[in-house]
Write a protein that holds these residues in place. Structure first.
Motif, PDB file in Angstrom:
ATOM      1  N   THR A   6       0.829  -1.199   0.000  1.00  0.00           N
ATOM      2  CA  THR A   6       0.000   0.000   0.000  1.00  0.00           C
ATOM      3  C   THR A   6       0.866   1.253   0.000  1.00  0.00           C
ATOM      4  O   THR A   6       1.856   1.331   0.723  1.00  0.00           O
ATOM      5  CB  THR A   6      -0.912   0.011   1.251  1.00  0.00           C
ATOM      6  OG1 THR A   6      -1.647  -1.206   1.304  1.00  0.00           O
ATOM      7  CG2 THR A   6      -1.872   1.177   1.220  1.00  0.00           C
ATOM      8  N   VAL A   8       0.917   5.212   0.918  1.00  0.00           N
ATOM      9  CA  VAL A   8       0.251   6.219   1.728  1.00  0.00           C
ATOM     10  C   VAL A   8       0.871   7.566   1.365  1.00  0.00           C
ATOM     11  O   VAL A   8       2.096   7.725   1.392  1.00  0.00           O
ATOM     12  CB  VAL A   8       0.419   5.944   3.236  1.00  0.00           C
ATOM     13  CG1 VAL A   8      -0.292   7.006   4.056  1.00  0.00           C
ATOM     14  CG2 VAL A   8      -0.092   4.549   3.592  1.00  0.00           C
ATOM     15  N   VAL A  74      -1.270  -0.439   7.573  1.00  0.00           N
ATOM     16  CA  VAL A  74      -1.674   0.872   7.060  1.00  0.00           C
ATOM     17  C   VAL A  74      -2.396   1.673   8.143  1.00  0.00           C
ATOM     18  O   VAL A  74      -2.211   2.881   8.255  1.00  0.00           O
ATOM     19  CB  VAL A  74      -2.565   0.715   5.804  1.00  0.00           C
ATOM     20  CG1 VAL A  74      -3.094   2.049   5.336  1.00  0.00           C
ATOM     21  CG2 VAL A  74      -1.783   0.033   4.700  1.00  0.00           C
ATOM     22  N   ILE A  78      -1.729   5.571   9.281  1.00  0.00           N
ATOM     23  CA  ILE A  78      -2.769   6.593   9.278  1.00  0.00           C
ATOM     24  C   ILE A  78      -2.901   7.236  10.661  1.00  0.00           C
ATOM     25  O   ILE A  78      -2.937   8.463  10.784  1.00  0.00           O
ATOM     26  CB  ILE A  78      -4.118   5.993   8.825  1.00  0.00           C
ATOM     27  CG1 ILE A  78      -4.033   5.566   7.362  1.00  0.00           C
ATOM     28  CG2 ILE A  78      -5.257   6.984   9.048  1.00  0.00           C
ATOM     29  CD1 ILE A  78      -5.194   4.692   6.908  1.00  0.00           C
ATOM     30  N   ILE A  97      -4.743   6.893   0.319  1.00  0.00           N
ATOM     31  CA  ILE A  97      -4.309   5.502   0.390  1.00  0.00           C
ATOM     32  C   ILE A  97      -4.502   4.870  -0.988  1.00  0.00           C
ATOM     33  O   ILE A  97      -5.572   4.982  -1.578  1.00  0.00           O
ATOM     34  CB  ILE A  97      -5.161   4.711   1.416  1.00  0.00           C
ATOM     35  CG1 ILE A  97      -5.267   5.456   2.749  1.00  0.00           C
ATOM     36  CG2 ILE A  97      -4.635   3.295   1.578  1.00  0.00           C
ATOM     37  CD1 ILE A  97      -3.975   5.666   3.461  1.00  0.00           C
ATOM     38  N   TYR A  98      -3.462   4.198  -1.490  1.00  0.00           N
ATOM     39  CA  TYR A  98      -3.509   3.555  -2.802  1.00  0.00           C
ATOM     40  C   TYR A  98      -3.053   2.102  -2.688  1.00  0.00           C
ATOM     41  O   TYR A  98      -2.075   1.819  -1.995  1.00  0.00           O
ATOM     42  CB  TYR A  98      -2.557   4.240  -3.792  1.00  0.00           C
ATOM     43  CG  TYR A  98      -2.732   5.717  -3.940  1.00  0.00           C
ATOM     44  CD1 TYR A  98      -3.632   6.249  -4.868  1.00  0.00           C
ATOM     45  CD2 TYR A  98      -1.976   6.613  -3.178  1.00  0.00           C
ATOM     46  CE1 TYR A  98      -3.784   7.618  -5.012  1.00  0.00           C
ATOM     47  CE2 TYR A  98      -2.123   7.977  -3.325  1.00  0.00           C
ATOM     48  CZ  TYR A  98      -3.030   8.473  -4.241  1.00  0.00           C
ATOM     49  OH  TYR A  98      -3.172   9.835  -4.377  1.00  0.00           O
TER      50      TYR A  98
END
Length: 120
Positions: A6, A8, A74, A78, A97-98
């Motif tokens: 992920t 961020v 993640v 965050i 977020i990807y």
């Protein structure tokens, strides 16, 4: 099954960078890319004063921190970012977020989670 990777992306005030970097390092984030950017959001159109003269800023200086994680959850990234960047004022920033489909280390061709490990 490949572990989830992920990206961020955090956009916030420049003066929050040191606190954010320390918070991310404390939870095990190993690498990041930092870019100085300009932008506007809700605060656009708010009249401010500079040396007693009112003006309306079009674009404000911000900092963009990008990191790609696999081992560090993640949610921890965050929460650390929200805590480090919070002032309660307009302009604290955004977190994006990807999902990342793959990572390739150019030097040796490693792919996936292995490409994120700093030991190789």
């Amino acid at each position: 099954m490949n572990p989830k990777i992920t990206k961020v992306e955090i956009i916030t005030r420049p003066n929050k960078f040191s606190e954010l970097k320390e918070a991310l390092n404390d939870i095990g984030v190993q690498g990041m890319t930092v870019t100085q950017v300009s932008g506007c959001g809700v605060q656009k159109g708010v009249t401010k004063k500079y040396r007693g003269i009112p003006y309306t800023p079009e674009l404000l200086p911000k900092i963009k921190i990008e990191t790609v994680v696999s081992e560090v959850p993640v949610e921890k990234v965050i929460e650390a970012a929200k805590k480090a960047c919070y002032t309660g004022e307009i302009g604290d920033g955004k977190i994006f977020i990807y999902d990342v489909s793959n990572v390739i280390r150019i030097r040796n061709g490693d792919e996936g989670k292995v490409a994120l490990d700093n030991e190789r």
